[in-house]
Design a protein around this motif. Structure first.
Motif, short mmCIF file in Angstrom:
data_model
loop_
_atom_site.label_atom_id
_atom_site.label_comp_id
_atom_site.label_asym_id
_atom_site.label_seq_id
_atom_site.Cartn_x
_atom_site.Cartn_y
_atom_site.Cartn_z
N PRO A 60 7.60 1.12 -4.83
CA PRO A 60 7.59 1.37 -5.86
C PRO A 60 7.07 -0.06 -6.95
N LEU A 61 7.08 -1.08 -6.02
CA LEU A 61 6.77 -2.61 -5.51
C LEU A 61 4.89 -2.19 -6.12
N PHE A 62 4.64 -1.57 -4.81
CA PHE A 62 3.30 -1.35 -4.39
C PHE A 62 2.81 -0.10 -5.49
N ASN A 63 3.84 0.71 -6.51
CA ASN A 63 3.11 1.78 -7.07
C ASN A 63 3.00 0.70 -8.28
N ALA A 64 3.68 -0.46 -8.68
CA ALA A 64 3.62 -1.13 -10.38
C ALA A 64 2.88 -1.54 -10.33
N LEU A 65 2.04 -2.30 -9.30
CA LEU A 65 0.97 -3.03 -8.86
C LEU A 65 0.15 -1.62 -9.06
N GLU A 66 -0.20 -0.69 -8.95
CA GLU A 66 -1.54 0.45 -9.68
C GLU A 66 -1.62 0.43 -11.16
N ARG A 67 -1.28 0.17 -11.54
CA ARG A 67 -1.83 -0.19 -13.00
C ARG A 67 -2.25 -1.40 -13.36
N PHE A 133 8.02 -9.08 5.58
CA PHE A 133 7.23 -9.81 5.60
C PHE A 133 5.43 -9.15 5.56
N SER A 134 5.38 -8.46 6.42
CA SER A 134 4.05 -7.68 6.56
C SER A 134 3.80 -6.50 5.47
N PHE A 135 4.62 -5.88 4.76
CA PHE A 135 3.72 -5.72 3.87
C PHE A 135 3.42 -5.75 2.04
N LEU A 136 4.92 -6.64 2.12
CA LEU A 136 3.67 -7.56 1.65
C LEU A 136 2.56 -8.09 1.32
N PHE A 137 2.16 -8.38 2.22
CA PHE A 137 -0.17 -9.00 2.43
C PHE A 137 -0.08 -8.12 2.64
N TYR A 138 -0.17 -6.88 2.29
CA TYR A 138 -1.39 -5.76 1.23
C TYR A 138 -1.02 -5.37 0.63
N TRP A 139 -0.73 -6.02 -0.64
CA TRP A 139 -0.72 -6.17 -2.10
C TRP A 139 -1.81 -5.86 -3.02
N PRO A 140 -2.91 -6.90 -1.97
CA PRO A 140 -4.47 -6.76 -2.58
C PRO A 140 -5.13 -5.65 -2.28
N LEU A 141 -4.50 -4.58 -1.57
CA LEU A 141 -5.38 -3.12 -1.32
C LEU A 141 -5.11 -2.47 -2.38
N VAL A 144 -7.16 -3.99 -5.29
CA VAL A 144 -8.47 -3.10 -6.04
C VAL A 144 -9.19 -1.72 -5.62
N GLY A 145 -7.82 -0.94 -5.89
CA GLY A 145 -8.06 0.29 -5.94
C GLY A 145 -7.89 1.55 -5.45
N PHE A 146 -7.00 1.14 -4.49
CA PHE A 146 -6.52 2.17 -2.90
C PHE A 146 -4.71 2.63 -3.35
N PRO A 147 -4.55 3.88 -3.26
CA PRO A 147 -3.05 3.99 -3.55
C PRO A 147 -2.67 3.91 -2.74
N SER A 148 -1.09 3.40 -3.06
CA SER A 148 0.08 2.59 -2.51
C SER A 148 0.78 3.89 -1.49
N GLU A 149 0.37 4.83 -1.49
CA GLU A 149 0.60 5.49 -0.26
C GLU A 149 -0.57 5.78 0.80
N ALA A 150 -1.31 5.10 0.69
CA ALA A 150 -2.53 5.62 1.30
C ALA A 150 -2.17 4.04 2.19
N VAL A 151 -2.05 3.31 1.03
CA VAL A 151 -1.96 1.83 2.04
C VAL A 151 -1.18 1.81 3.02
N LEU A 152 0.25 2.15 2.53
CA LEU A 152 1.60 2.38 3.15
C LEU A 152 0.95 3.14 4.53
N ALA A 153 0.91 3.81 4.45
CA ALA A 153 0.66 5.21 5.88
C ALA A 153 -0.67 4.02 6.90
N MET A 154 -1.80 4.01 6.35
CA MET A 154 -2.71 2.81 6.63
C MET A 154 -2.01 1.34 8.15
#
Length: 416
Positions: A60-67, A133-141, A144-154
């Protein structure tokens, strides 16, 4: 919910670990310690449950950041996927470096290094607090425009790839490969506690980041694995929270409010000046390496191996996306897994309470899972297998308890 890469990769991980184990037993190279491996597998089951929970919290946090994203990348494009992978690998390097170079980062990451072996069972011993901690480091991705679910899967895919270098079986590879890939040789250095190797080789997939930022070290001497102040226990609660407890204790006892605030982000090992030096047992005695070993309850090894193997289907009820269990039921099952790993640790250390805890855990897990599968309308064979596992386990525990009543009395320390 994003694709559950962890659940999909589980058969591959198990096959690789089993293959390495069989090879090491056949070669009699001593790369696997029974006690260490059981403790690692118990922690691994807990961690798989945590991975799913953290992903659900972070999504949900990453989804909010997509805006606020500055672009939109097509996650199905090979070029975009390559860029996403490189982005994850680069940010992982800095997350991993943070995990070794700061007090709060080390509190979250150190359980992974607490083992004094290096093999594929060790690769699964991850911290339950590190993943957030790990997941929270990847919010810049996401920004910059990558979909949330794609980031978590990668991120999950990248984590699975990191399983491969955790081995002593694979020797150094040709230099042209060692120059860019995080090979087993490079990762052996990272897990070593030799003075030469401390805080080196943070890479996930590409070792080039270490070469670029001055943290690379080639494997030139035999490695001794683990932390410089080993926990000397198999207990998952102590292993996961011992360093957190030290930091909280320092924050409570220091008289400086400024030190209470900065303690968490100061370099690893830093303490307020008004606190006395901490004296802890090291990993050497008379200059020689000494690995932790404990006295087990008599005849318990066969039972622990049986439970380790049969715990995997129960783990999938928590971690797999097709599980018929609801969220709160997965939470209850995860708590029972923690009790399981704690009981196993107690058995390995001849704690009298461990058999009682294991009986309670088995009754709770077997009874509840059987009931839940029936309520969910799962195939009858599933609940029948669970009930059969419960019956076999209870008989085995009954025999073990009788055996241990007749065993020689334990020391007061072991019986506590």
């Amino acid at each position: 919910m994003p694709i559950n890469v962890y659940a999909i990769a589980t058969p591959f991980v198990i096959a690789l670990a089993l293959g390495e184990f069989v090879y090491c037993v056949a070669r009699r190279n001593g790369y696997y310690s029974f006690q260490d491996s059981i403790a690692s597998m118990g922690t691994a089951v807990i961690n798989q449950c945590v991975n799913v929970a953290v992903a659900l919290l972070v999504l949900p946090l990453f989804n909010a950041l997509e805006r606020f994203s500055v672009a939109k990348w097509d996650a199905t494009s090979p070029l975009a996927l390559l860029g996403l992978f490189l982005g994850v690998d680069f940010l992982f390097y800095w997350f991993h470096r943070f995990g070794h170079r700061t007090n709060i980062g080390w509190a979250a990451h150190s359980p992974h290094h607490s083992t004094e072996e290096l093999n594929y069972a060790v690769a699964l011993r991850a911290s339950v607090t590190q993943r957030l901690f790990s997941f929270l480091f990847y919010w810049p991705l996401v920004v910059v425009g990558f979909p949330s679910e794609a980031v978590l899967a990668m991120v999950a895919f990248h984590l699975v790839l990191q399983f491969i270098p955790h081995t002593r079986v694979i020797p150094k590879l040709p230099r042209w490969i060692e120059s860019w890939l995080n090979t087993p040789s490079h990762h052996r250095v990272h897990h070593a506690r030799n003075d030469l190797y401390i805080d080196k080789n943070y890479a996930g997939f590409l070792i080039i980041w270490d070469r670029m930022f001055g943290t690379f070290q080639e494997e030139t001497e035999e490695c001794s694995y683990g932390v410089t102040t080993p926990p000397n226990t198999w207990d998952p609660t102590f292993i996961n929270f011992q360093y957190w407890a030290k930091l909280v204790g320092d924050a409570i006892h220091t008289r400086s409010w400024w030190d209470r605030l900065r303690l968490w982000v100061m370099p690893t090992g830093w303490r307020p000046a008004d606190l006395p030096a901490r004296t802890e047992a090291g990993w050497k005695q008379a200059g020689a390496e000494v690995k932790f070993q404990s006295v087990e309850l008599p005849g318990i090894r066969g039972y622990l191996v049986f439970q380790m193997l049969t715990s995997l289907p129960f783990m999938l009820l928590v971690s797999h996306h097709a599980s018929p269990l609801s969220g709160w039921r997965k939470l209850v099952l995860s708590a029972l897994f923690w009790a399981m790993a704690t009981a196993w640790a107690g058995m390995l250390e001849s704690k009298r309470w461990s058999l009682g805890l294991e009986i309670a855990r088995v009754l709770g897990m077997g009874g509840l899972v059987t009931l839940w599968l029936v309520q969910a309308g799962a195939p009858q064979a599933w609940s029948a297998l669970t009930a059969g596992w419960l019956a076999v386990t209870l008989v085995w525990l009954r025999v073990s308890r009788t055996t241990n009543r007749g065993a020689a009395p334990l020391s007061q320390e072991a019986a506590s």
